[in-house]
Motif scaffolding. Structure first.
Motif, PDB file in Angstrom:
ATOM      1  N   ASP A 344       0.819  -1.396   0.027  1.00 34.38           N
ATOM      2  CA  ASP A 344       0.024   0.111  -0.097  1.00 34.38           C
ATOM      3  C   ASP A 344       0.740   1.186   0.038  1.00 34.38           C
ATOM      4  OD1 ASP A 344      -2.412  -1.633  -0.069  1.00 34.38           O
ATOM      5  OD2 ASP A 344      -2.310  -1.591   2.027  1.00 34.38           O
ATOM      6  N   ILE A 345       1.997   1.268   0.665  1.00 35.52           N
ATOM      7  CA  ILE A 345       2.916   2.476   0.696  1.00 35.52           C
ATOM      8  C   ILE A 345       4.153   1.918   0.935  1.00 35.52           C
ATOM      9  CG2 ILE A 345       2.559   2.494   3.400  1.00 35.52           C
ATOM     10  CD1 ILE A 345       2.906   5.564   3.065  1.00 35.52           C
ATOM     11  N   VAL A 346       5.180   2.572   0.088  1.00 29.42           N
ATOM     12  CA  VAL A 346       6.743   1.994   0.063  1.00 29.42           C
ATOM     13  C   VAL A 346       7.389   3.335   0.614  1.00 29.42           C
ATOM     14  CG1 VAL A 346       8.632   1.008  -1.273  1.00 29.42           C
ATOM     15  CG2 VAL A 346       6.322   0.176  -1.597  1.00 29.42           C
ATOM     16  N   ALA A 347       8.653   3.103   1.604  1.00 25.55           N
ATOM     17  CA  ALA A 347       9.331   4.138   1.893  1.00 25.55           C
ATOM     18  C   ALA A 347      10.441   3.828   0.796  1.00 25.55           C
ATOM     19  CB  ALA A 347       9.893   3.812   3.206  1.00 25.55           C
ATOM     20  N   PHE A 348      10.815   4.966   0.174  1.00 26.70           N
ATOM     21  CA  PHE A 348      11.743   4.900  -1.067  1.00 26.70           C
ATOM     22  C   PHE A 348      12.868   6.071  -0.786  1.00 26.70           C
ATOM     23  CE2 PHE A 348      13.093   6.964  -5.151  1.00 26.70           C
ATOM     24  CZ  PHE A 348      13.535   5.806  -5.745  1.00 26.70           C
ATOM     25  N   ASP A 349      13.979   5.507  -1.247  1.00 27.34           N
ATOM     26  CA  ASP A 349      15.063   6.599  -1.022  1.00 27.34           C
ATOM     27  C   ASP A 349      16.321   6.081  -2.041  1.00 27.34           C
ATOM     28  OD1 ASP A 349      16.581   8.599   0.328  1.00 27.34           O
ATOM     29  OD2 ASP A 349      18.037   7.287   1.063  1.00 27.34           O
ATOM     30  N   THR A 350      16.904   7.244  -2.516  1.00 25.71           N
ATOM     31  CA  THR A 350      17.984   7.093  -3.365  1.00 25.71           C
ATOM     32  C   THR A 350      19.333   7.487  -2.791  1.00 25.71           C
ATOM     33  OG1 THR A 350      17.819   9.391  -4.424  1.00 25.71           O
ATOM     34  CG2 THR A 350      16.494   7.558  -5.506  1.00 25.71           C
ATOM     35  N   GLU A 351      20.384   6.908  -3.333  1.00 27.20           N
ATOM     36  CA  GLU A 351      21.897   6.958  -2.751  1.00 27.20           C
ATOM     37  C   GLU A 351      22.618   7.543  -4.239  1.00 27.20           C
ATOM     38  OE1 GLU A 351      22.565   7.210   0.161  1.00 27.20           O
ATOM     39  OE2 GLU A 351      21.159   5.876   1.272  1.00 27.20           O
ATOM     40  N   THR A 352      23.608   8.409  -4.168  1.00 29.18           N
ATOM     41  CA  THR A 352      23.881   9.090  -5.107  1.00 29.18           C
ATOM     42  C   THR A 352      25.378   9.599  -4.835  1.00 29.18           C
ATOM     43  OG1 THR A 352      23.130  11.401  -4.618  1.00 29.18           O
ATOM     44  CG2 THR A 352      21.549  10.202  -5.581  1.00 29.18           C
ATOM     45  N   THR A 353      26.201  10.235  -6.005  1.00 36.04           N
ATOM     46  CA  THR A 353      27.360  10.631  -5.810  1.00 36.04           C
ATOM     47  C   THR A 353      27.572  12.292  -5.316  1.00 36.04           C
ATOM     48  OG1 THR A 353      27.333  11.365  -8.344  1.00 36.04           O
ATOM     49  CG2 THR A 353      28.309   9.152  -7.486  1.00 36.04           C
ATOM     50  N   SER A 354      26.381  12.965  -5.132  1.00 34.84           N
ATOM     51  CA  SER A 354      26.641  14.293  -4.564  1.00 34.84           C
ATOM     52  C   SER A 354      25.359  14.914  -4.212  1.00 34.84           C
ATOM     53  CB  SER A 354      27.009  15.006  -6.125  1.00 34.84           C
ATOM     54  OG  SER A 354      26.858  16.505  -5.889  1.00 34.84           O
ATOM     55  N   LEU A 355      25.226  15.876  -3.543  1.00 35.21           N
ATOM     56  CA  LEU A 355      23.946  16.538  -2.737  1.00 35.21           C
ATOM     57  C   LEU A 355      23.666  17.638  -4.150  1.00 35.21           C
ATOM     58  CD1 LEU A 355      25.329  17.490   0.610  1.00 35.21           C
ATOM     59  CD2 LEU A 355      23.760  15.671  -0.031  1.00 35.21           C
ATOM     60  N   ASP A 356      24.450  17.749  -5.057  1.00 36.03           N
ATOM     61  CA  ASP A 356      24.056  18.774  -6.070  1.00 36.03           C
ATOM     62  C   ASP A 356      22.972  17.823  -7.096  1.00 36.03           C
ATOM     63  OD1 ASP A 356      23.505  20.281  -8.492  1.00 36.03           O
ATOM     64  OD2 ASP A 356      25.822  20.864  -8.761  1.00 36.03           O
ATOM     65  N   TYR A 357      21.725  18.267  -7.061  1.00 32.02           N
ATOM     66  CA  TYR A 357      20.923  17.075  -7.696  1.00 32.02           C
ATOM     67  C   TYR A 357      21.064  17.200  -9.227  1.00 32.02           C
ATOM     68  CZ  TYR A 357      18.473  21.698  -8.490  1.00 32.02           C
ATOM     69  OH  TYR A 357      18.186  22.875  -8.949  1.00 32.02           O
ATOM     70  N   MET A 358      21.674  18.346  -9.863  1.00 33.97           N
ATOM     71  CA  MET A 358      21.998  18.411 -11.210  1.00 33.97           C
ATOM     72  C   MET A 358      23.334  17.432 -11.736  1.00 33.97           C
ATOM     73  SD  MET A 358      19.516  20.124 -12.693  1.00 33.97           S
ATOM     74  CE  MET A 358      20.218  20.430 -14.248  1.00 33.97           C
ATOM     75  N   MET A 365      19.251   2.526  -4.705  1.00 33.28           N
ATOM     76  CA  MET A 365      17.967   2.850  -4.057  1.00 33.28           C
ATOM     77  C   MET A 365      17.595   1.684  -2.958  1.00 33.28           C
ATOM     78  SD  MET A 365      16.182   2.986  -7.819  1.00 33.28           S
ATOM     79  CE  MET A 365      17.245   1.930  -8.717  1.00 33.28           C
ATOM     80  N   SER A 366      16.870   2.331  -2.269  1.00 33.73           N
ATOM     81  CA  SER A 366      16.293   1.283  -1.100  1.00 33.73           C
ATOM     82  C   SER A 366      14.817   1.417  -0.718  1.00 33.73           C
ATOM     83  CB  SER A 366      17.139   1.784   0.169  1.00 33.73           C
ATOM     84  OG  SER A 366      17.181   3.152   0.654  1.00 33.73           O
ATOM     85  N   PHE A 367      14.249   0.340  -0.243  1.00 35.44           N
ATOM     86  CA  PHE A 367      12.915   0.022  -0.125  1.00 35.44           C
ATOM     87  C   PHE A 367      12.466  -0.526   1.001  1.00 35.44           C
ATOM     88  CE2 PHE A 367      14.177  -0.542  -4.465  1.00 35.44           C
ATOM     89  CZ  PHE A 367      13.715   0.395  -5.316  1.00 35.44           C
ATOM     90  N   CYS A 368      11.391   0.009   1.814  1.00 33.02           N
ATOM     91  CA  CYS A 368      10.986  -0.836   2.946  1.00 33.02           C
ATOM     92  C   CYS A 368       9.489  -0.575   3.061  1.00 33.02           C
ATOM     93  CB  CYS A 368      11.540   0.116   4.093  1.00 33.02           C
ATOM     94  SG  CYS A 368      10.905  -0.300   5.637  1.00 33.02           S
ATOM     95  N   MET A 369       8.764  -1.879   3.375  1.00 34.78           N
ATOM     96  CA  MET A 369       7.321  -1.709   3.317  1.00 34.78           C
ATOM     97  C   MET A 369       6.830  -2.052   4.877  1.00 34.78           C
ATOM     98  SD  MET A 369       8.634  -2.751   0.149  1.00 34.78           S
ATOM     99  CE  MET A 369       8.747  -4.358   0.136  1.00 34.78           C
ATOM    100  N   ILE A 409       1.698   4.750  -3.869  1.00 34.27           N
ATOM    101  CA  ILE A 409       2.118   5.806  -3.096  1.00 34.27           C
ATOM    102  C   ILE A 409       3.619   5.537  -2.478  1.00 34.27           C
ATOM    103  CG2 ILE A 409       1.353   6.841  -0.769  1.00 34.27           C
ATOM    104  CD1 ILE A 409      -0.352   7.331  -3.116  1.00 34.27           C
ATOM    105  N   LYS A 410       4.246   6.687  -2.280  1.00 36.10           N
ATOM    106  CA  LYS A 410       5.664   6.628  -2.049  1.00 36.10           C
ATOM    107  C   LYS A 410       5.748   7.543  -0.891  1.00 36.10           C
ATOM    108  CE  LYS A 410       6.166   5.390  -6.394  1.00 36.10           C
ATOM    109  NZ  LYS A 410       5.342   5.611  -7.452  1.00 36.10           N
ATOM    110  N   LEU A 429       9.267  10.872 -10.990  1.00 38.72           N
ATOM    111  CA  LEU A 429       8.978  10.158  -9.933  1.00 38.72           C
ATOM    112  C   LEU A 429       7.385  10.807  -9.324  1.00 38.72           C
ATOM    113  CD1 LEU A 429       9.485   8.380  -7.365  1.00 38.72           C
ATOM    114  CD2 LEU A 429      10.387  10.498  -6.386  1.00 38.72           C
ATOM    115  N   ASP A 430       6.389   9.863  -9.204  1.00 39.27           N
ATOM    116  CA  ASP A 430       5.071  10.369  -8.989  1.00 39.27           C
ATOM    117  C   ASP A 430       4.499   9.422  -7.887  1.00 39.27           C
ATOM    118  OD1 ASP A 430       2.657  11.729  -9.050  1.00 39.27           O
ATOM    119  OD2 ASP A 430       2.622  11.727 -11.233  1.00 39.27           O
ATOM    120  N   GLY A 431       3.456   9.863  -7.519  1.00 40.78           N
ATOM    121  CA  GLY A 431       2.834   9.152  -6.169  1.00 40.78           C
ATOM    122  C   GLY A 431       3.367   9.319  -5.008  1.00 40.78           C
TER     123      GLY A 431
END
Length: 923
Positions: A344-358, A365-369, A409-410, A429-431
Motif C-alpha cells: 500500500d505504501i513504500v518508503a523509498f530513497d536514493t543514494e547518489t554521488t553528490s548533494l547537487d541534484y544536477m 535505491m532502498s525500499f521498505c514496506m 504511494i511513496k 517520480l510520481d505518487g
C-alpha cells in the motif's frame, strides 16, 4: 577497550556536556517559561551513552562553584569567559536532581575542576587494570589517554585512543600538556608562548621533546624544519616563565585525595517517582511516559525501558530487530519488486554521488514496506573488487512504470531531491504521498531540525548511522559509489526503514489536526513537485554582463578601500573585526552603540547603519561591505554556477527551514539579491529570457498589510483596501489628521514606516530611529495610529495572549508557528517572541498564499499543456516566469487572475505584473 561482557568504567564530563548542550542546541522552554534546553540535551546524551555501553561503574562529574587552585597561581585564568547566562544557571540544579534520581553518582569537588576529578579517577582505575571511557568534548582531556583510557565525544560518537590523539594533535598523549602550554588556550586564558601555533608546537615537541627538554636545548630550535624555527629560540627564552606557568595551568591534577574510588561508583536503582515528578515539571513527555509505564529499573538500563503502552510514539520508539537485504541478482530483485508492487505504501530513497541534484549520479535505491525489513539495490558501486551488480539501465527500465505511477504511494525523507535525481534519468517520480521532512516541519517548524538523523533521535530514540561514519570527512570523504557494499547497504536500507518508522509516528500526529493535515496534503507535498520542476528548469544568466559588473565592482571596492584608509589616517584590513574596532572606537573614538557577548564594541551592520547617520567613515565601510558581498556572492559566483549540460543556473528551494513557512533558496540564494541599490538591481538584469520569450514578474502588492487588515478586522484598514486606496497615504491622512490630497511625501514615508514597523512589532524606540525623530514623537505617532485603527491594537493584544496560553500562533489557514521563548524568564527573549507572535501570522499567511498560488498556476499550466509559460523562480511575494512573447498578454492576465484568487480574505488580493528582457525590467 573492554569487551561487551565487561563494560568500561565511564566518567562523564558533566560540565562539558552542559555547555555544549546549551550552546549547541536550540533553546527550549516549558509552558511556564522555564529554560529546559540544556537539561534535555545533557540527559539525552547521558541516556544514549548508558544505552550504548551499559556500564557497571560510572560517575558524572561537574565543576564546583567558586575558584580553584589555578586561580590562585594565575588570577587571570579563564578571565576571558563571559559570566554564565541566567538561562543556563537556572538549569543546573534541576539537572543535578534528575541525574541523582536516575541513580547515577553525581560528583562535585570544591576547589578543583571536573577535569581533575576525572583525571584522578581514571589514573586510579588504570593502576588497577580497569579500562576507562571518558565522555567529554574537552580537548584538554587528551592528556589522560593511554592504554587504559579512551575518550568519546558524545555529540558525534567518535572515540579517541592513543593513535587518535596522535592523528588529531600530531603528538602522542604524553606531550599534550606541553602542546597546550606552548600554544596557549584563549578559552581558558592560558597565555602560552606568543607566536607559537599548532605547527610550531608540533615541530618543537616532535623535534626536541617536552618543555623541559626544549629549555635544555634552546640552541637546537633553529635547526628544526618548520617556519619561524630560526628565530623561535629567542622568543622561547624570553617567555620561559610564561610557558612554565602555562604548563601548570594546563596540567590536569591526577593525585587528588578523594573519599571514593572507581569501585564505589556504581549506578543505583532509579527513583522513578522522583523522575516522574521532574519530567512532568519540565515537560519531557516521552521520558515521563517511560518512567510511569515501566517498573523501577537500575539507572544503567533506565534508557532501555520502553513504555508498554500501545500508542504510536512508544511502539515506534521501541527497538526493532532489523532484517536488511542487499539485492545483487535478478531473482532477488524480482521477489522484492513483487512485494513492492503489492504494498500500500513504500518508503523509498536514493543514494547518489553528490548533494547537487544536477550533478548527482544514481548509485543505489532502498525500499521498505514494514518496519525493520528493508532492501538496498546497488547499481554503481565501483571501488576495486566491488561485487557485480545488476545493470542500472535495466533496473531503471523495470522500475520506471512503478516510479511514475501516481497510484503507487511513496513516502520519503526530502523526496524532492530524489525526484530531481531520477529526472536526470528521464524518470518522473510520481505518487509522492508523504514526506517525513515535511510532516515534521508542518507539525512544528521550530521544534528541531528536520533531517533524518535528528528526527530519528527525537521521535524514535534511535541513533542512525551517520554518513561521515562510513565515508569519512573533509577532502578525503568518499562518495557513495566508493563505499564498500556491506557498510553502504546497511546505511541505505536503514534510511528507508527509518523513513517508514518516522512516517508511522509523524503522520498520525499531523492527521489528528485537520488544518495541519490540509497544509501537508494540499500545500507542502504538492508544492515539492512544483519546486522540483522549477529547479530542473533553472534560469538563464548573462555571464558576460556579470563579468563586466565584477570588474567595475573591483575598481570601486579598491577606491573605497583607499578612501577608508585616508579617512582613518592609516591602512588596515577592512575584513578584520579587531582592526576595525581599533580604528572606530579607539582611534576615532566613535560612540559604542552595542557590545558583543564578550564585551567588545560591535561592528555589526546594524551598528554601522546607526553610526553612519552621524559619521562618514561607517557609511563608507558599509558601502565597501555591501559591494564586496555582492561581488563575491553573485557577480563572481553566478557565472561559475552555470550547468554545463543545460547552460542555466539551478537553485535549490528549501521548504523546511524558515519558522514561518516561507521558502528559502541556496546556490544561489535568490532571496538576498539586494534591490534597494543600483548595483543590486544590475545583478537582476543578468537574469534573462531565452530567445522569443519575456521575463514576467508577478508580485503581490502589500500582502502583509492586507493580511493585517483581515486578521485585525479593523474597519479603517478594511475600508481603505476595499476602496483601492493608497494605504500609506490613507494612514498618513488618519495619523496626521489631514485630507488625503494634502498628505506630503514626508508624511507618507512616515506612515509607511509606521505601517510596516507595526507588522514587525517595532517599538517606539525602533520607530524613532527609523524616522529620525524623538522617542516621544514616535510614541505619539503610534498612539494616533492605534486611535485611528483600534482593531490593530486589539489584534496585537489578543495575539500575545493566545501565544502565551497556547505556545503558538496560527496563520489564516491553520499553519502553527510555535514560539518556545514566549514564556522565557529572559525579558529580551520573551519580548522577541511577542514581536514574532504578532508578525508570524502575517508572514506565515503570506507564505501560504503564494504557495497556493504556485499550485493554482501549475495546475492550470499542466492541465492546458501550456508550453508557452514556465515558472522559473519564487522570491518573497513574487513569482517569476518565462513566457512566450506572442502569448504574453493572455497568459499574464490568467496568471494575475489565478494569483489574486488563490485565497479569499476580507480584503482583495492585488497582483502587479511586469515584463521585460530581464528580471529587473520585469520588476
Amino acid at each position: 577497550m573492554s569487551s561487551p561482557s565487561k563494560p568500561p568504567f565511564i566518567l562523564v564530563d558533566g560540565s562539558s556536556y552542559l555547555f555544549r548542550a546549551f550552546h549547541g542546541l536550540p533553546p527550549l522552554t516549558n509552558t511556564k517559561g522555564q529554560d529546559t534546553g540544556a537539561i534535555y540535551g545533557v540527559i539525552n546524551m547521558l541516556k544514549s551513552l548508558i544505552k550504548q555501553y551499559n556500564p557497571t561503574h560510572i560517575g558524572v562529574v561537574f565543576d564546583a562553584k567558586g575558584k580553584t587552585f589555578r586561580d590562585d597561581i594565575y588570577p587571570e585564568y579563564k578571565a576571558n569567559r563571559p559570566p554564565m547566562p541566567d538561562e543556563l544557571r537556572s538549569q543546573i540544579a534541576p539537572l543535578h536532581d534528575i541525574i541523582k534520581a536516575m541513580g547515577l553518582p553525581l560528583i562535585i569537588e570544591d576547589g578543583v575542576e571536573a577535569d581533575d576529578v576525572i583525571g584522578t579517577l581514571a589514573r586510579q582505575a588504570g593502576e588497577q587494570g580497569i579500562d576507562t571511557l571518558i565522555s567529554t568534548g574537552d580537548k584538554d582531556m587528551a592528556q589522560l589517554v593511554n592504554e587504559h583510557v579512551t575518550l568519546i565525544n558524545t555529540m558525534n560518537n567518535q572515540l579517541m585512543d592513543v593513535q587518535g590523539v596522535q592523528d588529531k594533535f600530531g603528538i602522542p598523549p604524553e606531550l599534550v600538556i606541553d602542546f597546550l602550554a606552548l600554544k596557549g588556550d584563549k578559552v581558558d586564558n592560558i597565555p602560552g608562548v606568543p607566536g607559537v601555533g599548532d605547527k610550531s608546537a608540533q615541530g618543537l615537541l616532535n623535534g626536541i621533546g617536552g618543555i623541559e627538554a626544549i629549555y635544555q636545548n634552546l640552541d637546537k630550535i633553529a635547526e628544526l624544519d618548520f617556519r619561524g624555527a630560526k628565530t623561535l629560540g629567542k622568543k622561547m627564552a624570553e617567555y620561559e616563565e610564561q610557558a612554565r606557568l602555562s604548563y601548570k595551568l594546563a596540567t590536569i591534577d591526577v593525585d587528588l585525595n578523594l573519599d571514593y574510588s572507581p569501585q564505589t561508583l556504581t549506578p543505583e536503582q532509579a527513583d522513578n517517582d522522583k523522575l516522574a515528578d521532574l519530567y512532568s515539571e519540565y515537560e519531557f513527555k516521552r521520558w515521563y511516559t517511560e518512567v510511569t509505564s515501566s517498573q523501577a529499573t537500575p539507572a544503567a538500563t533506565d534508557s532501555d525501558s520502553q513504555s508498554k503502552e500501545t500508542d504510536e510514539e512508544d511502539s515506534a520508539a521501541a527497538d526493532i530487530e532489523t532484517d536488511y537485504t542487499t539485492i545483487l541478482d535478478e531473482a532477488t530483485f524480482k521477489q522484492w519488486f513483487e512485494r513492492i508492487q503489492l504494498a500500500d505504501i513504500v518508503a523509498f530513497d536514493t543514494e547518489t554521488t553528490s548533494l547537487d541534484y544536477m550533478e548527482a549520479e544514481l548509485v543505489g535505491m532502498s525500499f521498505c514496506m514494514e518496519p525493520g525489513v528493508a532492501a538496498y539495490l546497488p547499481v554503481a558501486h565501483d571501488y576495486p573488487d566491488a561485487p557485480e551488480q545488476l545493470s542500472r539501465d535495466w533496473l531503471l527500465q523495470q522500475l520506471k512504470p512503478w516510479l511514475e505511477d501516481a497510484s503507487r504511494i511513496k513516502v520519503g525523507q526530502h523526496l524532492k531531491y530524489d525526484k530531481n535525481v531520477l529526472a536526470n534519468y528521464d524518470i518522473t517520480l510520481d505518487g509522492i504521498g508523504f514526506d517525513t521532512m515535511l510532516e515534521s516541519y508542518v507539525l512544528n517548524s521550530t521544534g528541531s531540525r528536520h533531517d533524518m538523523d535528528t528526527l530519528a533521535q527525537n521521535y524514535l530514540n534511535h541513533r542512525t548511522v551517520h554518513y561521515e561514519e562510513i565515508a569519512g570527512k573533509g577532502a578525503k570523504q568518499l562518495t557513495f559509489n566508493q563505499i564498500e557494499l556491506e557498510q553502504a547497504a546497511f546505511y541505505a536500507a536503514e534510511d528507508a526503514d527509518i523513513t517508514l518508522r518516522l512516517h508511522e509516528v509523524l503522520w498520525p500526529k499531523v492527521a489528528a489536526e485537520d488544518t495541519l493535515k490540509k497544509i501537508l496534503q494540499e500545500i507542502e507535498v504538492p508544492l515539492a513537485s512544483i519546486l522540483a520542476r522549477m529547479e530542473q528548469q533553472g534560469v538563464l544568466i548573462d555571464s558576460q554582463q556579470l563579468s563586466q559588473q565584477s570588474q567595475q565592482l573591483a575598481t570601486r571596492i579598491m577606491e573605497l578601500e583607499k578612501e577608508v584608509h585616508e579617512m582613518a589616517g592609516e591602512a588596515f584590513n577592512l575584513g578584520s573585526t579587531k582592526q576595525l574596532q581599533h580604528i572606530l572606537f579607539e582611534k576615532m573614538e566613535l560612540p559604542v552603540v552595542k557590545k558583543t557577548p564578550k564585551g567588545a564594541p560591535s561592528t555589526s551592520e546594524e551598528v554601522l547603519q546607526e553610526l553612519a547617520l552621524d559619521y562618514p567613515l561607517p557609511a563608507l565601510i558599509m558601502e565597501y561591505r555591501g559591494l564586496t558581498k555582492l561581488k563575491n556572492t553573485y557577480t563572481d559566483k553566478l557565472p561559475k554556477m552555470i550547468n554545463h549540460r543545460t547552460g542555466r543556473v539551478h537553485t535549490s528551494y528549501h521548504q523546511a527551514v524558515t519558522a514561518t513557512g516561507r521558502l528559502s533558496s541556496t546556490d544561489p540564494n535568490l532571496q538576498n539579491i539586494p534591490i534597494r541599490n543600483e548595483e543590486g538591481r544590475r545583478v537582476r538584469k543578468a537574469f534573462i529570457a531565452r530567445e522569443g520569450y519575456k521575463i514576467v514578474a508577478a508580485d503581490y502588492s502589500q500582502i502583509e498589510l492586507r493580511i493585517m487588515a483581515h486578521l485585525s478586522g479593523d474597519k479603517g484598514l478594511l475600508d481603505a483596501f476595499a476602496h483601492g486606496k493608497d494605504i500609506h497615504r490613507a494612514t498618513a491622512s488618519e495619523v496626521f489628521n489631514v485630507a488625503e490630497d494634502d498628505v506630503t511625501d514626508n508624511q507618507r514615508r512616515s506612515a509607511k514606516a509606521i505601517n510596516f514597523g507595526l507588522i514587525y512589532g517595532m517599538s517606539a524606540f525602533g520607530l524613532a530611529k527609523q524616522l529620525h525623530v524623538s522617542r516621544q514623537e514616535a510614541q505619539e505617532y503610534m498612539d494616533l495610529y492605534f486611535k485611528r485603527y483600534p482593531g490593530v491594537l486589539e489584534y496585537m493584544d489578543r495575539t500575545r495572549e493566545f501565544a502565551k496560553e497556547h505556545g503558538y500562533v496560527e496563520t489564516v489557514f491553520g499553519r502553527r508557528l510555535y514560539l518556545p521563548e514566549i514564556k522565557s524568564s529572559n525579558g529580551a527573549r520573551r519580548k522577541g517572541a511577542e514581536r514574532a507572535a504578532i508578525n508570524a501570522p502575517m508572514q506565515g499567511t503570506a507564505a501560504d498564499v503564494i504557495k497556493m498560488a504556485m499550485i493554482q498556476v501549475d495546475d492550470w499550466n499542466r492541465s492546458t499543456d501550456n508550453d508557452d509559460v514556465v515558472m522559473i523562480m519564487q522570491v518573497h511575494d513574487e513569482l517569476v516566469f518565462e513566457i512566450k512573447q506572442d502569448t504574453l498578454d493572455t497568459n499574464v492576465a490568467t496568471i494575475v487572475e489565478l494569483m489574486e484568487q488563490a485565497a479569499t480574505l476580507s480584503v482583495p488580493l492585488k497582483v502587479e505584473a511586469g515584463n521585460g528582457e530581464n528580471w529587473e525590467e520585469a520588476h
